[in-house]
Every structure is written in structure tokens, then in C-alpha cells.
Design a protein around this motif. Structure first.
Motif, PDB file in Angstrom:
ATOM      1  N   ALA A   1       0.811  -1.223   0.000  1.00 27.01           N
ATOM      2  CA  ALA A   1       0.000   0.000   0.000  1.00 27.01           C
ATOM      3  C   ALA A   1       0.839   1.265   0.000  1.00 27.01           C
ATOM      4  O   ALA A   1       0.297   2.370  -0.003  1.00 27.01           O
ATOM      5  CB  ALA A   1      -0.945   0.015   1.202  1.00 27.01           C
ATOM      6  N   GLY A   2       2.154   1.100   0.011  1.00 26.71           N
ATOM      7  CA  GLY A   2       3.001   2.253  -0.217  1.00 26.71           C
ATOM      8  C   GLY A   2       3.700   2.834   1.003  1.00 26.71           C
ATOM      9  O   GLY A   2       3.606   2.327   2.123  1.00 26.71           O
ATOM     10  N   TRP A   3       4.395   3.938   0.731  1.00 25.31           N
ATOM     11  CA  TRP A   3       5.274   4.617   1.680  1.00 25.31           C
ATOM     12  C   TRP A   3       4.674   5.956   2.090  1.00 25.31           C
ATOM     13  O   TRP A   3       4.233   6.734   1.244  1.00 25.31           O
ATOM     14  CB  TRP A   3       6.642   4.844   1.042  1.00 25.31           C
ATOM     15  N   TYR A   4       4.718   6.247   3.404  1.00 23.05           N
ATOM     16  CA  TYR A   4       4.056   7.426   3.949  1.00 23.05           C
ATOM     17  C   TYR A   4       5.035   8.182   4.841  1.00 23.05           C
ATOM     18  O   TYR A   4       5.768   7.585   5.630  1.00 23.05           O
ATOM     19  CB  TYR A   4       2.815   7.019   4.746  1.00 23.05           C
ATOM     20  N   ARG A   5       5.001   9.487   4.704  1.00 22.84           N
ATOM     21  CA  ARG A   5       5.899  10.320   5.499  1.00 22.84           C
ATOM     22  C   ARG A   5       5.449  10.407   6.962  1.00 22.84           C
ATOM     23  O   ARG A   5       6.247  10.726   7.837  1.00 22.84           O
ATOM     24  CB  ARG A   5       5.981  11.722   4.891  1.00 22.84           C
TER      25      ARG A   5
ATOM     26  N   GLU B   1      10.827  13.410  -1.401  1.00 25.08           N
ATOM     27  CA  GLU B   1      11.913  14.059  -0.666  1.00 25.08           C
ATOM     28  C   GLU B   1      11.622  15.537  -0.421  1.00 25.08           C
ATOM     29  O   GLU B   1      11.872  16.059   0.672  1.00 25.08           O
ATOM     30  CB  GLU B   1      13.223  13.899  -1.444  1.00 25.08           C
ATOM     31  N   ARG B   2      11.060  16.215  -1.416  1.00 23.36           N
ATOM     32  CA  ARG B   2      10.771  17.653  -1.295  1.00 23.36           C
ATOM     33  C   ARG B   2       9.435  17.928  -0.621  1.00 23.36           C
ATOM     34  O   ARG B   2       9.113  19.094  -0.371  1.00 23.36           O
ATOM     35  CB  ARG B   2      10.781  18.303  -2.686  1.00 23.36           C
ATOM     36  N   GLY B   3       8.658  16.890  -0.330  1.00 21.36           N
ATOM     37  CA  GLY B   3       7.363  17.111   0.298  1.00 21.36           C
ATOM     38  C   GLY B   3       6.283  17.536  -0.668  1.00 21.36           C
ATOM     39  O   GLY B   3       5.212  17.989  -0.244  1.00 21.36           O
ATOM     40  N   VAL B   4       6.544  17.407  -1.967  1.00 25.29           N
ATOM     41  CA  VAL B   4       5.514  17.708  -2.970  1.00 25.29           C
ATOM     42  C   VAL B   4       4.359  16.729  -2.828  1.00 25.29           C
ATOM     43  O   VAL B   4       3.197  17.066  -3.041  1.00 25.29           O
ATOM     44  CB  VAL B   4       6.110  17.648  -4.393  1.00 25.29           C
ATOM     45  N   ILE B   5       4.692  15.492  -2.452  1.00 24.25           N
ATOM     46  CA  ILE B   5       3.675  14.495  -2.127  1.00 24.25           C
ATOM     47  C   ILE B   5       3.978  13.960  -0.732  1.00 24.25           C
ATOM     48  O   ILE B   5       5.105  14.050  -0.238  1.00 24.25           O
ATOM     49  CB  ILE B   5       3.633  13.340  -3.146  1.00 24.25           C
ATOM     50  N   ASP B   6       2.941  13.411  -0.087  1.00 16.97           N
ATOM     51  CA  ASP B   6       3.069  12.900   1.274  1.00 16.97           C
ATOM     52  C   ASP B   6       3.246  11.389   1.320  1.00 16.97           C
ATOM     53  O   ASP B   6       3.649  10.840   2.354  1.00 16.97           O
ATOM     54  CB  ASP B   6       1.816  13.260   2.086  1.00 16.97           C
ATOM     55  N   ALA B   7       2.908  10.724   0.223  1.00 16.29           N
ATOM     56  CA  ALA B   7       2.956   9.268   0.196  1.00 16.29           C
ATOM     57  C   ALA B   7       3.057   8.806  -1.254  1.00 16.29           C
ATOM     58  O   ALA B   7       2.743   9.567  -2.181  1.00 16.29           O
ATOM     59  CB  ALA B   7       1.710   8.676   0.851  1.00 16.29           C
ATOM     60  N   ALA B   8       3.475   7.556  -1.432  1.00 16.98           N
ATOM     61  CA  ALA B   8       3.581   7.004  -2.777  1.00 16.98           C
ATOM     62  C   ALA B   8       3.492   5.491  -2.715  1.00 16.98           C
ATOM     63  O   ALA B   8       4.060   4.858  -1.821  1.00 16.98           O
ATOM     64  CB  ALA B   8       4.899   7.409  -3.431  1.00 16.98           C
ATOM     65  N   GLU B   9       2.776   4.926  -3.653  1.00 18.83           N
ATOM     66  CA  GLU B   9       2.811   3.476  -3.829  1.00 18.83           C
ATOM     67  C   GLU B   9       3.433   3.202  -5.190  1.00 18.83           C
ATOM     68  O   GLU B   9       3.245   3.964  -6.135  1.00 18.83           O
ATOM     69  CB  GLU B   9       1.410   2.860  -3.707  1.00 18.83           C
ATOM     70  N   PHE B  10       4.191   2.109  -5.253  1.00 25.70           N
ATOM     71  CA  PHE B  10       4.724   1.704  -6.550  1.00 25.70           C
ATOM     72  C   PHE B  10       4.405   0.231  -6.787  1.00 25.70           C
ATOM     73  O   PHE B  10       3.402  -0.091  -7.383  1.00 25.70           O
ATOM     74  CB  PHE B  10       6.214   1.995  -6.673  1.00 25.70           C
ATOM     75  N   VAL B  11       5.223  -0.682  -6.298  1.00 24.62           N
ATOM     76  CA  VAL B  11       4.925  -2.105  -6.483  1.00 24.62           C
ATOM     77  C   VAL B  11       5.045  -2.833  -5.153  1.00 24.62           C
ATOM     78  O   VAL B  11       4.070  -3.086  -4.467  1.00 24.62           O
ATOM     79  CB  VAL B  11       5.853  -2.744  -7.540  1.00 24.62           C
ATOM     80  N   GLY B  12       6.284  -3.172  -4.785  1.00 26.22           N
ATOM     81  CA  GLY B  12       6.525  -3.939  -3.579  1.00 26.22           C
ATOM     82  C   GLY B  12       7.987  -3.876  -3.206  1.00 26.22           C
ATOM     83  O   GLY B  12       8.765  -3.119  -3.807  1.00 26.22           O
TER      84      GLY B  12
ATOM     85  N   LEU C   1       6.991 -12.502 -12.931  1.00 25.99           N
ATOM     86  CA  LEU C   1       6.305 -12.836 -11.683  1.00 25.99           C
ATOM     87  C   LEU C   1       7.189 -13.681 -10.772  1.00 25.99           C
ATOM     88  O   LEU C   1       7.214 -13.477  -9.547  1.00 25.99           O
ATOM     89  CB  LEU C   1       4.992 -13.560 -11.975  1.00 25.99           C
ATOM     90  N   THR C   2       7.945 -14.609 -11.342  1.00 26.97           N
ATOM     91  CA  THR C   2       8.815 -15.425 -10.496  1.00 26.97           C
ATOM     92  C   THR C   2       9.955 -14.597  -9.903  1.00 26.97           C
ATOM     93  O   THR C   2      10.400 -14.857  -8.780  1.00 26.97           O
ATOM     94  CB  THR C   2       9.392 -16.627 -11.273  1.00 26.97           C
ATOM     95  N   LYS C   3      10.427 -13.596 -10.638  1.00 26.81           N
ATOM     96  CA  LYS C   3      11.451 -12.708 -10.073  1.00 26.81           C
ATOM     97  C   LYS C   3      10.917 -11.979  -8.844  1.00 26.81           C
ATOM     98  O   LYS C   3      11.615 -11.852  -7.823  1.00 26.81           O
ATOM     99  CB  LYS C   3      11.908 -11.684 -11.121  1.00 26.81           C
ATOM    100  N   TYR C   4       9.689 -11.486  -8.930  1.00 30.39           N
ATOM    101  CA  TYR C   4       9.093 -10.808  -7.775  1.00 30.39           C
ATOM    102  C   TYR C   4       8.900 -11.771  -6.612  1.00 30.39           C
ATOM    103  O   TYR C   4       9.229 -11.458  -5.455  1.00 30.39           O
ATOM    104  CB  TYR C   4       7.744 -10.183  -8.156  1.00 30.39           C
TER     105      TYR C   4
END
Length: 366
Positions: free
Chosen positions: A157-161, A205-216, A276-279
């Protein structure tokens, strides 16, 4: 990876393909395509699928069909890959279909639908349940042909400051998130932002966004998010699976010899299986390293999970009523999952849960 290695070890058998390697006639033409990816070379899982595909196609066709692979931004902006394929700026692209939901919400069916199945279920629908045919019918006006490009499995679900303790903490949160996940979270008070992979870290890093999700964990570690947003949440209920796409210019696809189309379709399946196997092989170790580096692993609070599910179902009803194309795809996937869930709930789910309980209770040590 050695080209021959890509075609051995049961890879083709695992995806149900039986094309023999030196089966291309001497009279076949020499073809060179360019493939533009939405992803940087640092993401060796996703970008690596494009490299795998190019090597497999060249091997099968004995060097007559070559695909030159370019990373994000080398030929076209990363979020405009499908458009470049449609107008024949490049013959082929690797992207996520849900990047283009601004054109039509139904694009999300090519990547991920919140709360709608895992990787196995999605692949079964795409390959065996009519999903591929329906999605390509939807894509006809855009001048592209779609081949599934590899799944990530269930995402984080991502990374949150800052720590997220309840649904109220999502209000006003600026978050990088793609596809219909952003539409769902917007209903919960989040302000969604769509950013390419390379733009996420500096924005956090600059605080333009507060959170981000990408993959895993495997990809998130490479992108360095733990350094600027330490709270790592799960599950990414908006991406119980996520399928990448290979988009091909429709005219170019139809102009290929049949044997080359078969080679390309075969290569996408092998590349998808490799991804998928790499993940699955890399995520666990990466998660341990992230925790050692300071990641604070957290489950989403229950009120977020409940509200997320309810709002997703309400959104689907609204989109189905407003968009016949969306409804066609939604009805197909929903019906398929209703059948699939019945079996998986008594097989995989209970098996996985029983293994978890056994480990927690130490039955092997009793």
C-alpha cells in the motif's frame, strides 16, 4: 540472461506454448522494431521483461525479427508510451494500461482493478476467460493491440511520510497512485497524483507528495523510498495484482508474418512468467533489508480497509452505469471471479492460512 536459457528449463511449457525455436522459414523478412518502455533500467523486473521479450523473439526467429528496447524517456515520455504506439512513432511499447484511465476508465482492466482478484485469477481471466479479446475490442479505436506483459502479484500500500492511524489521516494526503486506486482513495479524502517511476523519489523528498505506492519491496528498495518516507503499509487493496502491458501498433501487428506474431505472443508469455517469479523470489529478502534500513511495517487500519471496499463497489456501480465499455469488461471479470473465488476460498486460501497458523503455533516443534 542467455537467450537459450530463456527458452529452456520449462519456461515455454509453463505458459502452455509449443513453438519450436528454429521454425522460421529462410524466406521470412528481416524486421526491426523499436520498443519504448515507461520504466527505467534500474527496475530489472519490469524493464527486464522487455529485454527478455526482445531476446526470445530474436532467438525464435533466428535473428530475423529484432526489437530494440528503450527505457523511460529515451524515445517518448514515460506516461505517453501507448499514444506513441498508437500513432506509430514506435512500433511497440511497454507500459501500464491504467496510466491512460484519463482517456477512459476502462483502461484500468488492462492493469489492476481494486479488490478484484489476484495474479492467478487475473491471468486466468485474460488468457482463458475472454478478457484478452474484450480488452482488445476496447482498444480498437486507439490503434493498438495488447498482449499481457507480466504481473507483479499483490502490491504493498506504499510509503508514507507520517503514520496512518485511522481513515481520518487520509484526508488531504497527497499521494502518488495510478489507475482506479487513485479514484477510490480520492473518495476517502486522498489527493491522487500520477507520476512516472523516476519522479516519485524527488517528489517525496521535497514534500511535494506525502505518500507514494509503486509495487513492492523488490522494486521499492531500488527506488529508495525508505530514506524519505519510513512508514510502509499493506495491503495495496487497489492492486491485488497488477499486469503490465505490451502495446503494439495495430497496423504493424497485422503486417507481421503469422510466424512472427506467434513468436511475439510466445515471447510475451515467457517474459511474463519470468517477471512474476522474479518478484516472488526477490520480495521477501528485500523486505527484510528494508526493515533493517528503517522501514516501519504497518497494516492499514481496519476502518480504511472497510471504507475502501465499500467505496470501490459504489464506484464500480457508478462507472458501469455511466460507461457501457466499462460495464462490458466489469461484468465479464466479475462473473469470472465469482466462479474462481468459490474454488480458491476452499483450496489456496485455506491451505495458505493453515500453513501460517502452523508456523505461528510451532506445530513442528510440539
Amino acid at each position: 540472461m542467455d537467450r537459450r536459457q530463456l527458452l529452456t528449463g520449462g519456461a515455454i511449457a509453463a505458459v502452455g506454448t509449443t513453438l519450436a525455436a528454429p521454425a522460421i522459414a529462410q524466406s521470412q523478412p528481416e524486421v526491426t522494431w523499436r520498443l519504448a518502455s515507461s520504466y527505467p533500467t534500474s527496475l530489472d523486473t519490469i524493464f527486464g521483461a522487455s529485454k527478455d521479450l526482445a531476446e526470445i523473439v530474436e532467438t525464435i526467429t533466428e535473428g530475423k525479427f529484432k526489437i530494440q528496447v528503450y527505457s523511460a524517456g529515451e524515445l517518448v515520455p514515460p506516461l505517453q508510451v501507448m499514444d506513441a504506439v498508437g500513432d506509430n512513432t514506435v512500433e511497440m511499447g511497454q507500459s501500464a494500461a491504467y496510466f491512460y484511465t484519463g482517456k477512459d476508465s476502462a483502461f484500468a482492466f488492462g492493469t489492476a482493478m481494486p479488490w478484484m482478484g489476484n495474479a492467478r485469477q487475473y491471468n486466468a481471466w485474460i488468457y482463458r476467460g475472454g478478457g484478452q479479446e474484450l480488452f482488445n475490442e476496447f482498444l480498437e479505436p486507439y490503434g493498438v493491440y495488447h498482449l499481457p506483459g507480466g504481473n507483479t502479484g499483490t502490491q504493498m500500500a506504499g510509503w508514507y511520510r507520517k503514520e496512518i492511524k485511522s481513515l481520518a489521516d487520509l484526508k488531504g494526503l497527497k499521494m502518488r497512485i495510478g489507475g482506479l486506486g487513485g479514484a477510490v482513495l480520492a473518495r476517502l479524502g486522498v489527493v491522487p497524483q500520477q507520476l512516472a517511476a523516476g519522479d516519485i523519489y524527488p517528489s517525496l523528498e521535497r514534500g511535494v507528495i506525502d505518500a507514494a505506492e509503486f509495487v513492492g519491496p523488490y522494486d521499492d528498495e531500488k527506488l529508495g523510498f525508505v530514506k524519505v518516507a519510513p512508514y510502509y503499509y499493506y495491503p495495496g487493496f487497489w492492486e491485488g495484482q497488477a499486469e503490465l502491458s505490451f502495446f503494439i501498433n495495430k497496423g504493424q501487428w497485422e503486417g507481421l508474418p503469422e510466424s512472427y506474431r506467434t513468436a511475439l505472443a510466445t515471447a510475451t508469455r515467457v517474459a511474463a512468467a519470468n517477471q512474476l517469479t522474479k518478484y516472488d523470489a526477490g520480495n521477501a529478502a528485500a523486505l527484510k533489508r528494508l526493515i533493517a534500513a528503517g522501514a516501519q511495517l504497518r497494516p492499514f487500519p481496519q476502518d480504511i480497509i472497510e471504507a475502501g471496499y465499500k467505496e470501490t463497489m459504489a464506484m464500480y456501480a457508478e462507472m458501469s452505469a455511466a460507461n457501457p465499455k466499462f460495464k462490458t469488461l466489469y461484468d465479464s471479470l466479475s462473473a469470472f471471479l465469482a466462479e474462481s473465488d468459490t474454488f480458491l476460498s476452499i483450496s489456496d486460501f485455506y491451505f495458505d492460512y493453515s500453513r501460517y497458523i502452523a508456523r505461528q503455533k510451532g506445530w513442528d516443534k510440539a
